[in-house]
Motif scaffolding. Structure first.
Motif, PDB file in Angstrom:
ATOM      1  N   ALA B  79       0.955  -1.047  -0.195  1.00 46.29           N
ATOM      2  CA  ALA B  79      -0.096   0.186  -0.012  1.00 46.29           C
ATOM      3  C   ALA B  79       0.790   1.102  -0.211  1.00 46.29           C
ATOM      4  N   VAL B  80       0.377   2.261  -0.866  1.00 48.99           N
ATOM      5  CA  VAL B  80       1.412   3.400  -0.642  1.00 48.99           C
ATOM      6  C   VAL B  80      -0.006   4.580   0.091  1.00 48.99           C
ATOM      7  N   VAL B  81       0.307   5.679   0.696  1.00 47.97           N
ATOM      8  CA  VAL B  81      -1.214   6.057   0.713  1.00 47.97           C
ATOM      9  C   VAL B  81      -0.244   7.759   0.541  1.00 47.97           C
ATOM     10  N   THR B  82      -1.323   8.863   0.344  1.00 47.24           N
ATOM     11  CA  THR B  82      -0.413  10.370  -0.143  1.00 47.24           C
ATOM     12  C   THR B  82      -1.968  11.341   0.540  1.00 47.24           C
ATOM     13  N   ARG B  83      -2.315  12.314   0.492  1.00 47.51           N
ATOM     14  CA  ARG B  83      -2.823  12.684   1.177  1.00 47.51           C
ATOM     15  C   ARG B  83      -4.270  12.868   0.584  1.00 47.51           C
ATOM     16  N   ALA B  84      -4.052  12.466  -1.044  1.00 51.49           N
ATOM     17  CA  ALA B  84      -5.164  11.812  -1.015  1.00 51.49           C
ATOM     18  C   ALA B  84      -5.817  10.653  -0.522  1.00 51.49           C
ATOM     19  N   ASP B  85      -5.357   9.797   0.272  1.00 53.00           N
ATOM     20  CA  ASP B  85      -6.260   8.730   1.487  1.00 53.00           C
ATOM     21  C   ASP B  85      -6.557   8.955   2.533  1.00 53.00           C
ATOM     22  N   PHE B  86      -6.905  10.629   2.470  1.00 53.08           N
ATOM     23  CA  PHE B  86      -7.427  11.031   3.674  1.00 53.08           C
ATOM     24  C   PHE B  86      -8.377  12.071   3.192  1.00 53.08           C
ATOM     25  N   PRO B  87      -8.738  12.241   4.301  1.00 56.92           N
ATOM     26  CA  PRO B  87     -10.544  13.120   4.228  1.00 56.92           C
ATOM     27  C   PRO B  87     -10.161  14.170   4.300  1.00 56.92           C
ATOM     28  N   GLU B  88     -11.185  14.750   3.389  1.00 53.90           N
ATOM     29  CA  GLU B  88     -10.742  16.545   3.064  1.00 53.90           C
ATOM     30  C   GLU B  88     -11.441  17.514   4.322  1.00 53.90           C
ATOM     31  N   ALA B 104       1.103  15.486   4.854  1.00 54.96           N
ATOM     32  CA  ALA B 104       0.763  17.197   4.166  1.00 54.96           C
ATOM     33  C   ALA B 104       0.039  17.284   3.229  1.00 54.96           C
ATOM     34  N   ARG B 105      -1.121  18.873   2.821  1.00 51.15           N
ATOM     35  CA  ARG B 105      -1.842  18.374   2.269  1.00 51.15           C
ATOM     36  C   ARG B 105      -1.557  19.488   0.433  1.00 51.15           C
ATOM     37  N   GLU B 106      -1.922  20.707   0.992  1.00 50.81           N
ATOM     38  CA  GLU B 106      -1.611  21.717  -0.341  1.00 50.81           C
ATOM     39  C   GLU B 106       0.186  21.888   0.091  1.00 50.81           C
ATOM     40  N   LYS B 107       0.409  22.377   1.287  1.00 50.00           N
ATOM     41  CA  LYS B 107       1.820  22.857   0.799  1.00 50.00           C
ATOM     42  C   LYS B 107       2.875  21.448   2.345  1.00 50.00           C
ATOM     43  N   VAL B 108       3.771  21.882   1.963  1.00 46.37           N
ATOM     44  CA  VAL B 108       4.587  21.182   3.605  1.00 46.37           C
ATOM     45  C   VAL B 108       5.099  22.371   4.037  1.00 46.37           C
ATOM     46  N   TYR B 109       5.698  22.240   5.576  1.00 48.48           N
ATOM     47  CA  TYR B 109       5.186  23.083   6.149  1.00 48.48           C
ATOM     48  C   TYR B 109       6.746  23.419   7.519  1.00 48.48           C
ATOM     49  N   HIS B 110       7.255  22.217   7.578  1.00 48.66           N
ATOM     50  CA  HIS B 110       8.260  22.421   7.787  1.00 48.66           C
ATOM     51  C   HIS B 110       9.079  20.933   7.053  1.00 48.66           C
ATOM     52  N   GLU B 111      10.502  20.749   7.445  1.00 46.03           N
ATOM     53  CA  GLU B 111      11.851  19.837   6.816  1.00 46.03           C
ATOM     54  C   GLU B 111      11.016  18.927   7.707  1.00 46.03           C
ATOM     55  N   GLY B 112      11.030  17.004   6.695  1.00 46.25           N
ATOM     56  CA  GLY B 112      10.412  15.961   8.216  1.00 46.25           C
ATOM     57  C   GLY B 112       8.675  16.388   8.019  1.00 46.25           C
ATOM     58  N   HIS B 113       8.268  17.170   7.496  1.00 46.63           N
ATOM     59  CA  HIS B 113       6.711  17.483   7.309  1.00 46.63           C
ATOM     60  C   HIS B 113       6.355  15.493   6.529  1.00 46.63           C
ATOM     61  N   PRO B 114       4.996  14.636   7.101  1.00 43.50           N
ATOM     62  CA  PRO B 114       5.462  13.328   6.143  1.00 43.50           C
ATOM     63  C   PRO B 114       4.549  14.183   4.880  1.00 43.50           C
ATOM     64  N   VAL B 115       4.787  13.497   4.011  1.00 40.63           N
ATOM     65  CA  VAL B 115       4.390  14.157   2.251  1.00 40.63           C
ATOM     66  C   VAL B 115       3.432  11.871   1.464  1.00 40.63           C
ATOM     67  N   ALA B 116       4.176  11.463   1.903  1.00 40.92           N
ATOM     68  CA  ALA B 116       3.136  10.114   1.560  1.00 40.92           C
ATOM     69  C   ALA B 116       4.183   8.942   2.238  1.00 40.92           C
ATOM     70  N   GLN B 284      -4.078   4.423   7.138  1.00 39.04           N
ATOM     71  CA  GLN B 284      -4.959   4.326   6.535  1.00 39.04           C
ATOM     72  C   GLN B 284      -3.784   3.019   5.798  1.00 39.04           C
ATOM     73  N   LEU B 285      -2.985   3.071   5.764  1.00 40.60           N
ATOM     74  CA  LEU B 285      -2.120   1.826   5.268  1.00 40.60           C
ATOM     75  C   LEU B 285      -2.557   0.605   5.104  1.00 40.60           C
ATOM     76  N   ALA B 286      -2.723   0.735   7.049  1.00 40.53           N
ATOM     77  CA  ALA B 286      -3.894  -1.193   7.220  1.00 40.53           C
ATOM     78  C   ALA B 286      -4.826  -1.080   6.257  1.00 40.53           C
TER      79      ALA B 286
END
Lengths: 290, 764, 158
Positions: B79-88, B104-116, B284-286
Motif C-alpha cells: 500500500a502507498v498513501v498520500t494526502r489523497a487517502d485522507f478525508p478533506e 501534508a496537503r497543499e503545502k509542506v510546512y517544515h523539513e520532515g513534514h510527512p508527504v507519503a 490508512q495503510l492497514a
C-alpha cells in the motif's frame, strides 16, 4: 539502490582483491561504528562491505623493535586494556578513551577512527604526535605511511580505493618522554570534539625539551600536526613563556568553521586553552618518566 | 452528577496509614528489568507489514504533484498513501490543521513534514519504495524564528490566518491581512502604571529560550489493523488513548466505537506523546493493504517530525519597594508553535508570577507560527521558559535591596486563600512551607563552595484533574483488579494500587492495575499536567469505598443483620457493636469467595470530572562552577524542594523531582535545535542534540514538603510538572553569581558563556 | 535482498537465522529472533538502549551487522535472570526505583553487568562515566546509579 554485498576475507590480499574488484562504492568494515551509522542514516549506500576482522594481523597488539604494532581493527577497549601500551602512550590512550561510549569502544578502532577522516576524531591527534606509521597494503604491495599523511579532507584519505591500513607502528620512545591529549566538548562524554590538542615531548637530563610534536583536531578540515608549535617548545624547559609561544602557534594554525558543534572564535580560543593544559600534562608525565 | 468524594474527600491528617508513604516495588518493574515488558515497537502481528514515511526535504513548499506509481509496482509493496487517502477537512479548523500535520496537503510546512507513506513486506523494500515516489515541489521562502516571523515582510505560512485578539494600537498584530501571529492574549490585574509609580526599584530584561525536545528514549511506534467490517485496532505508545481515538474518529471520519486504541508500555513521554503522528497513517495503510502495519520512527524522524517545546522571547519587568514588597509586574511574551497553533501558551501568563501575591500585573502574549515541527506538550507547558526570566528579575531585585533571596520571595509569597491572576481562589497551599524548608535546608545554609556560584529559583504549576473513568473488580479470591484508562508515564500504577490497597486494607500485592483499551471504559483525559495519580486516587478511592459498601451489605446478608450493623475496619467486616451479635469477622477474601451465593460479582466503577487538584510549588537550589577559560559549567550540587501534598510512594516522588531537574539542566546548558539557512535541522540525533548523560550531573538531593491537599483523600498534589519549572532560572542565577554576569539566553552553552565572559572583560 | 545464513548463541541457546547484509544485530535479535528485550532508541550508537555483550565485550547491537555475529556468543537482557532468580542488579533497580518508564533499563542493566564483571567495586564517578553511553531521560540518573552501587556492594558480599 543496488544490492549490498558483505564479504569477510581471511587474508589481506583477498581483502585488497575484493576492493579492487568492486564496481560501485566499497567500504572497509572494522569496528563499524562509523560505517554502520552512515548506512543506517542513508548517508552512504555501498555496494560492497569488506569486513577485515577475520584477518589476524589487523587485530593484535604486539611489541616490535622496542615499540608497538597495533592492528588497525584492534578495538578501543583492547587498546585501553593493554597495560604496556597504555603505560607507554598515555596520551594516545586518552584519545582512544574518548572515542564514544564504552559500548562504542567495544568495537571502534584506531584504523577506523583515522580512515573515517573526521576532523574531530579523538585518537588521531595523539597518533600524529606519537609519530605513528600506518602500514598500508594494496595490490602493488606494502607502503609505510606517517599517519598524518592519511586524512586529506573531511571523509577523504590519501588511500587508493583498493588500499587498506592493516596496522600502526608506534616507535620506541626515549626516557623522559610524555604525551597527553585533551579535547573540549559541551558534555563530559558522548560528544564530538569541538577542539582537541595532543602533545608529545621528550626532555634531556636537564629537563630541556629535545623534541616536541603538537597536533590539533576539529579546527581544520583534517587533524593537523603543527610544526611551529612543537618547535616553540624545543630547547626550552617548557616554561610559561615557551608554552605561550606554542599556544600562539597552535591558535595560528587553526582554520575552523562555524557549525553545530562550535563557533570559529570559540574553537580558536579554546584550542589555546587546551594546548596550555596539555603541555603541562605532557611535561608532568615526561618528568615522571625517568 | 454530584460526587460526594469531590465535595468531601474524607482526608484526615490523623488517619494511620499502612501502605501510603511506603516504597513497594512497582508491579510493572519485573517485566521491565527482564526485558519482558511490551513496548509498542515490540508488538508483532501475523502478516504484519513495515510502514515507512516519506518526508519533506524543504521547510516550506507547495506540493505540485505526487507520483506513487513506481513505488506501487515494486514487488513487496502492499500500500502507498498520500494526502489523497485522507478525508478533506477545511484548512484553518482544528481538525483541518491536525490532518495536515499528519500528512501534508497543499503545502509542506517544515523539513520532515510527512508527504507519503508505504507499507511493504520488509523494511528494506519499504525504504526502496520511498525512493521511487516522485514529489514535485515549488519551494517557498521560509521562516524559522518566531520573532522574525512576526515582522510585516516575513513569509506568511497561512494566507487565511488573521490574528485572534488583534488590537488597534499594538503594531505587532493586525487584523486586516494575513499574519503569522495566531493569537494575541492579554491577561492582567490591577493598574501597572500606578504600581510601577510606587516602586523604588525596577528591573527589566529581555530573555530568550530555545525549543527543547522531550527526549523520550522510545521513538514513537504503532501497529494498526483494520477488519473487513471496518473496525480499526491501534496499539501505540501514548499518553492519551481516548484522545487519540476521538481525534482519529474526526480526521478519518470513522465512528469512535469502531476504533480501539490499546496503549502499550510507554518508553517516556513527558508530554510528547499526547498527540499522534504516524498513527493515522498506519491505519490508512492497514485499511488499504488489509494487513497489519507497524510504523516505528527513527530517532531522526523523532527530532524532525515530532513536537519540541516552544521557544520563547520574553520581556519581563518587576518593581518593588525598599522593604521588598513587589508593586507591579509586566511581561511581553512570544511563543513559537510550529506551523499550527497548539502551544498552550496561555499557561505562561497565568503561571509565570503565580506564587507571588501581586496587586498589579500586565501581560501580553503572542503565539506565532513558523516553519519548524509543531510543538507538543512538555512538563508544565510554556511555563519554565518564562520563569527563566521572572526568577532572574526577582534575584536582581533581591540583590538590589540587599535582601536574602528566599526572604524576598517569602515576603511576596502567596498564602492560603490567595487569588490568582486567572481568578482562582487557592485553598490550602504550600508555597510558604516550601520556601521555609529551602531556607532551612543544609544546602542553603552551607557556605557556597570556593569557585562556585549559587542560584535559587521557584516555580508553580496548577496541577490538573479532569475526566477520569476507572473500574475495580474483586475476584473470588479477594484480589483486586483495577482498570485504568490513563497512561502510566513513570510508575503511577503502583501509587494508584497503593491507595486502593490502603482503602481496602489488603496488601498492595493483591491489587493489580491494568491499562485499558478504549472499548473498556469511559473517556479519560490525557495523562498530562500532573493529573493522573491525583485523579485516579480520587476515582479509585471512590470505587474502593463503593465496593466496601457493597461488601458490607453482603456481610449483613450473610449474617442476616441490618446493613448498619456492619462496620469495616483494618480490612475486616465486623459487627458494628456487640448488640448486633457475635460473628466472626469477614475479610474481603471471605466475602469475595461467596459472591456466587450472594448477588454475584463485586465491582465498582467511577466516572468523574475530577476537581480539586492542589497547586504545586517548588524551590531549587544549585551550586555551579564555571571554567572561565572554556565556558564549561559543572553542576556541583543540586537540591529540589517541592510540596507533594502527600508522597504516596516517596521514591517515585523523588524520581519525579530528580528527572525533572536533570531535564532542566539539559535545557539550561546544551539542548537546542540548530537549523541551517536552508531550514533543515542540523542536529537530529542524540550525538549533537546534547541531553545530559550520567557523568554530566551530580546526585540530585530532594526534600519532599507535605502540605496535604484537603481535596484529595490522601492529600496528594501532582508532582510531575513543577520539578522542571525553576531549573533553568536557578542555574542561570548560579552562573551569574559565579562569573559576575547573568546569561539571559538559552542554552547557556560554553561558546555563549565564553562570549559573555569576554564581553565582561572588555567592559572592565 | 540476498540473505546470509548465520548461526549464533544467544543466552546459551543456539539459533539459526537468515539475515540481510545491512541488517544490524539489533534488527536480528528483535525482528528475526523475536528477542525484543533489547531496545532501539537511536540506531546510531548514541543511547545505549540496545547494549548487549558479544563474546564478552559490551557493545551496542545497532553498531554491528547481524552477519558479523555469525558464530558469536551474545548475552542479552533475556538471559540476565536465572529462572526466577533475578540478578542482583535487577533486584537493586527494582528496590531502589532505578527505573521509571523502563525503556533504557535493559541496556543499563547489560552495561552495568559488564562494569561489575570488570570492576566489582566502582566509585560513583566511575559508574557515571561507564554508564555515560546509556541515556535515561526519566530518572535524572540518581536512583539508577545508586542501584548499581548497591548491587555492586551486594555482589561483593560487603
Amino acid at each position: 539502490m543496488s544490492e549490498l554485498r558483505y564479504e569477510a576475507p581471511e587474508s589481506v590480499s583477498a581483502a585488497v582483491a575484493l576492493l579492487a574488484g568492486a564496481k560501485g562504492m566499497a567500504r572497509v568494515l572494522a569496528g563499524g561504528t562509523d560505517v554502520i551509522v552512515q548506512m543506517e542514516t542513508e548517508l552512504i549506500e555501498p555496494e560492497l562491505i569488506v569486513d577485515i576482522k577475520k584477518i589476524p594481523e589487523v587485530r593484535g597488539i604486539s611489541a616490535e623493535n622496542g615499540g608497538f604494532r597495533v592492528g588497525a581493527a584492534a578495538t578501543g577497549m583492547q587498546i585501553c586494556d593493554h597495560k604496556e601500551f597504555a603505560r607507554t602512550w598515555p596520551g594516545v590512550i586518552e584519545g582512544v578513551k574518548l572515542i564514544g561510549s564504552i559500548q562504542v569502544k567495544g568495537r571502534a578502532s584506531m584504523g577506523g577512527n583515522l580512515c573515517n577522516a573526521s576532523p574531530g576524531a579523538d585518537s588521531v591527534p595523539p597518533m600524529f604526535t606519537a609519530g605513528a606509521i600506518a602500514r598500508v597494503v594494496g595490490p602493488k604491495g606494502v607502503r609505510e605511511v606517517p599517519v598524518e599523511q592519511i586524512p586529506t579532507a573531511p571523509g577523504k584519505t590519501s588511500l587508493a580505493k583498493d588500499e587498506i591500513v592493516t596496522s600502526f607502528f608506534f616507535p620506541a620512545r626515549p626516557k623522559r618522554s610524555g604525551d597527553a591529549y585533551q579535547r573540549f566538548t559541551p558534555r563530559t562524554e558522548m560528544d564530538i570534539a569541538v577542539t582537541g590538542v595532543a602533545i608529545n615531548l621528550s626532555l634531556d637530563d636537564k629537563g630541556v625539551c629535545t623534541a616536541a610534536r603538537v597536533a590539533i583536531g576539529a579546527v581544520a578540515p583534517t587533524a593537523l600536526l603543527v610544526k611551529d608549535a612543537g618547535a616553540a617548545l624545543v630547547g626550552t624547559k617548557v616554561d610559561d613563556a615557551a608554552i605561550e609561544k606554542m599556544v600562539a602557534a597552535a591558535r595560528a594554525a587553526c582554520k575552523p568553521i562555524d557549525d553545530k558543534r562550535g563557533t570559529k572564535e570559540f574553537r580558536i580560543e579554546v584550542t589555546g586553552v587546551l594546548a596550555k593544559r596539555v603541555a603541562k600534562a605532557a611535561l608532568e608525565r615526561a618528568l615522571a618518566n625517568k | 452528577m454530584a460526587h460526594d468524594i469531590l465535595d468531601n474527600s474524607g482526608f484526615s491528617a490523623d488517619r494511620k496509614l499502612k501502605i501510603v508513604g511506603t516504597n513497594p516495588i512497582k508491579h510493572d518493574g519485573w517485566d521491565k528489568v527482564t526485558g519482558a515488558a511490551k513496548f509498542s515497537s515490540d508488538i508483532v502481528l501475523p502478516g504484519m507489514l513495515v510502514g515507512k514515511v516519506l518526508r519533506s526535504p524543504h521547510a516550506h513548499a507547495v506540493i505540485k504533484s505526487i507520483d506513487t506509481s513506481a513505488a506501487e509496482k515494486l514487488s513487496g509493496v502492499k500500500a502507498v498513501v498520500t494526502r489523497a487517502d485522507f478525508p478533506e477537512i477545511k484548512e484553518g479548523t482544528p481538525y483541518g490543521d491536525m490532518t495536515r500535520m499528519v500528512i501534508a496537503r497543499e503545502k509542506v510546512y517544515h523539513e520532515g513534514h510527512p508527504v507519503a507513506a508505504v507499507a511493504a513486506t520488509s523494511e528494506s523494500i519499504a525504504k526502496r519504495a520511498l525512493k521511487l515516489i516522485k514529489v514535485e515541489y515549488e519551494v517557498l521562502p521560509h521562516v524559522i524564528d518566531p520573532v522574525e516571523a512576526m515582522k510585516p515582510d516575513a513569509p506568511v505560512l497561512h494566507a487565511y490566518m488573521r490574528t485572534k485578539g488583534a488590537k488597534p494600537g499594538d503594531a505587532k498584530v493586525w487584523a486586516d491581512k494575513a499574519s503569522n501571529v495566531v493569537e494575541r492574549y492579554e491577561l492582567g490585574v490591577g493598574d501597572v502604571a500606578k504600581g510601577f509609580a510606587e516602586a523604588e526599584f525596577v528591573v527589566e530584561h529581555v530573555y530568550d529560550t530555545k525549543p527543547m525536545h522531550q527526549g523520550y528514549i522510545e521513538p514513537q511506534s504503532c501497529v494498526a489493523t483494520a477488519s473487513e467490517e471496518g473496525e480499526v485496532e491501534l496499539w501505540c505508545c501514548t499518553q492519551a488513548p481516548f484522545v487519540y481515538r476521538d481525534r482519529l474518529s474526526e480526521i478519518l471520519k470513522m465512528d469512535s466505537s469502531k476504533i480501539k486504541v490499546q496503549q502499550s508500555e510507554l518508553g517516556g513521554g513527558f508530554g510528547g506523546k499526547t498527540a499522534f503522528y504516524a498513527e493515522p497513517i498506519a491505519i490508512q495503510l492497514a485499511r488499504k493493504a488489509r494487513r497489519p502495519v507497524k510504523i516505528t520512527f527513527t530517532r531522526s524522524e523523532v527530532f524532525r517530525g515530532t513536537g519540541p517545546v516552544s521557544g520563547t522571547q520574553s520581556r519581563i519587568k518587576i518593581g518593588c519597594r525598599k522593604d521588598g514588597t513587589i508593586t507591579a509586574a509586566e511581561a511581553e511574551l512570544v511563543f513559537q508553535t510550529g506551523p499550527y497553533s497548539g502551544s498552550a501558551f496561555t499557561n505562561a501568563p497565568q503561571a509565570m508570577f503565580t506564587r507571588y501575591d501581586l496587586p498589579n500585573v500586565k501581560t501580553v502574549s503572542y503565539e506565532v507560527v513558523s516553519n519548524r515541527p509543531k510543538v507538543a506538550s512538555f512538563r508544565a507547558p510554556c511555563v519554565p521558559q518564562v520563569v527563566f526570566g521572572v526568577e532572574d528579575v526577582m534575584s536582581e531585585l533581591a540583590t538590589k535591596i540587599g535582601m536574602d533571596q528566599i526572604e524576598f520571595r517569602l515576603k511576596n509569597a502567596m498564602a492560603d486563600g490567595a487569588t490568582t491572576i486567572y481568578a482562582e481562589k487557592f485553598g490550602k497551599i504550600g508555597f510558604i512551607e516550601t520556601l521555609e524548608a529551602a531556607k532551612n535546608c543544609e544546602h542553603y545554609k552551607s557556605p557556597v563552595p570556593k569557585g562556585c556560584g549559587r542560584g535559587i529559583s521557584t516555580g508553580f504549576w496548577f496541577n490538573r484533574g479532569g475526566e477520569t473513568s476507572s473500574s475495580l473488580q474483586v475476584a473470588p479470591d479477594g484480589s483486586v483488579t483495577i482498570t485504568l484508562g490513563t497512561a502510566d508515564v513513570a510508575g503511577s500504577r503502583i501509587s494508584i494500587s497503593m491507595m486502593v490497597a490502603e482503602e481496602l486494607g489488603i496488601p498492595v500485592d493483591k491489587v493489580r492495575a491494568v491499562l485499558a483499551d478504549t472499548h473498556q471504559l469511559g473517556f479519560n483525559r490525557v495523562t498530562a499536567g500532573s493529573r493522573t495519580t491525583f485523579s485516579q486516587g480520587v476515582v479509585l478511592v471512590d470505587c474502593s469505598r463503593k465496593v466496601i459498601k457493597e461488601m458490607a451489605g453482603r456481610a449483613a446478608r450473610i449474617w442476616k443483620v441490618p446493613e448498619e450493623g456492619v462496620m469495616f475496619e483494618d480490612g475486616m467486616f465486623r459487627p458494628a457493636s456487640t448488640n448486633v451479635g457475635e460473628f466472626k469477622p469477614l475479610s474481603i477474601a471471605d466475602i469475595a469467595k461467596q459472591t456466587t451465593n450472594t448477588e454475584g460479582a463485586i465491582a465498582a466503577r467511577s466516572d468523574m470530572n475530577v476537581t480539586g487538584a492542589g497547586p504545586g510549588f517548588g524551590c531549587h537550589i544549585v551550586d555551579v562552577k564555571v571554567d572561565e577559560e572554556t565556558g564549561f559549567t559543572e553542576i556541583v550540587r543540586y537540591t529540589v524542594v517541592e510540596d507533594a501534598g502527600k508522597a504516596i510512594h516517596p521514591l517515585q516522588v523523588e524520581g519525579q523531582f530528580q528527572g525533572g531537574a536533570v531535564q532542566g539542566i539539559g535545557w539550561a546548558l546544551n539542548e537546542e535545535y540548530i537549523f541551517g539557512t536552508d531550514g533543515k535541522m542540523q542536529n537530529p540525533g542524540f550525538l549533537d542534540y546534547r541531553m545530559p548523560v550520567a557523568s554530566d550531573v551530580p546526585n540530585i538531593d530532594t526534600i519532599i514538603v507535605e502540605v496535604p491537599n484537603p481535596k484529595h483523600p490522601y492529600g496528594l498534589r501532582g508532582v510531575g510538572e513543577v520539578p522542571v519549572v525553576p531549573t533553568m532560572a536557578a542555574i542561570a542565577n548560579a552562573i551569574g553569581n559565579c562569573i559576575g554576569i547573568r546569561p539571559r539566553s538559552l542554552p547557556m552553552s560554553p561558546p555563549r558563556l565564553l562570549k559573555l565572559l569576554k564581553e565582561k572583560k572588555g567592559k572592565a | 535482498m540476498k540473505k546470509h545464513h548465520i548461526t549464533l548463541s544467544v543466552n546459551g541457546d543456539d539459533y539459526d537465522a537468515l539475515v540481510e547484509p545491512q541488517q544490524t544485530l539489533l534488527d536480528t535479535l528483535r525482528d528475526t529472533l523475536m528477542l525484543t528485550g533489547t531496545k532501539e532508541g537511536c540506531a546510531t550508537g548514541d543511547c545505549g538502549a540496545c547494549s548487549v555483550i558479544v563474546d564478552g565485550t559490551l557493545q551496542c547491537a545497532c553498531l554491528m551487522l547481524g552477519v558479523e555475529a555469525n558464530g558469536a556468543k551474545v548475552e542479552t537482557i533475556e538471559g540476565m535472570a536465572k529462572g526466577e532468580k533475578l540478578h542482583p542488579l535487577q533486584k537493586a533497580i527494582l528496590e531502589h526505583n532505578g527505573l521509571q518508564c523502563g525503556i533504557c533499563t535493559p541496556g543499563v542493566l547489560m552495561a552495568a553487568k559488564a562494569l561489575l564483571e570488570r570492576n566489582p567495586d566502582p566509585t560513583e564517578t566511575e559508574t557515571r562515566f561507564w554508564l555515560a553511553g546509556n541515556l535515561c531521560r526519566c530518572t535524572g540518573y540518581d536512583k539508577l546509579i545508586k542501584s548499581v552501587l548497591v548491587a555492586a556492594k551486594e555482589m561483593r558480599g560487603a
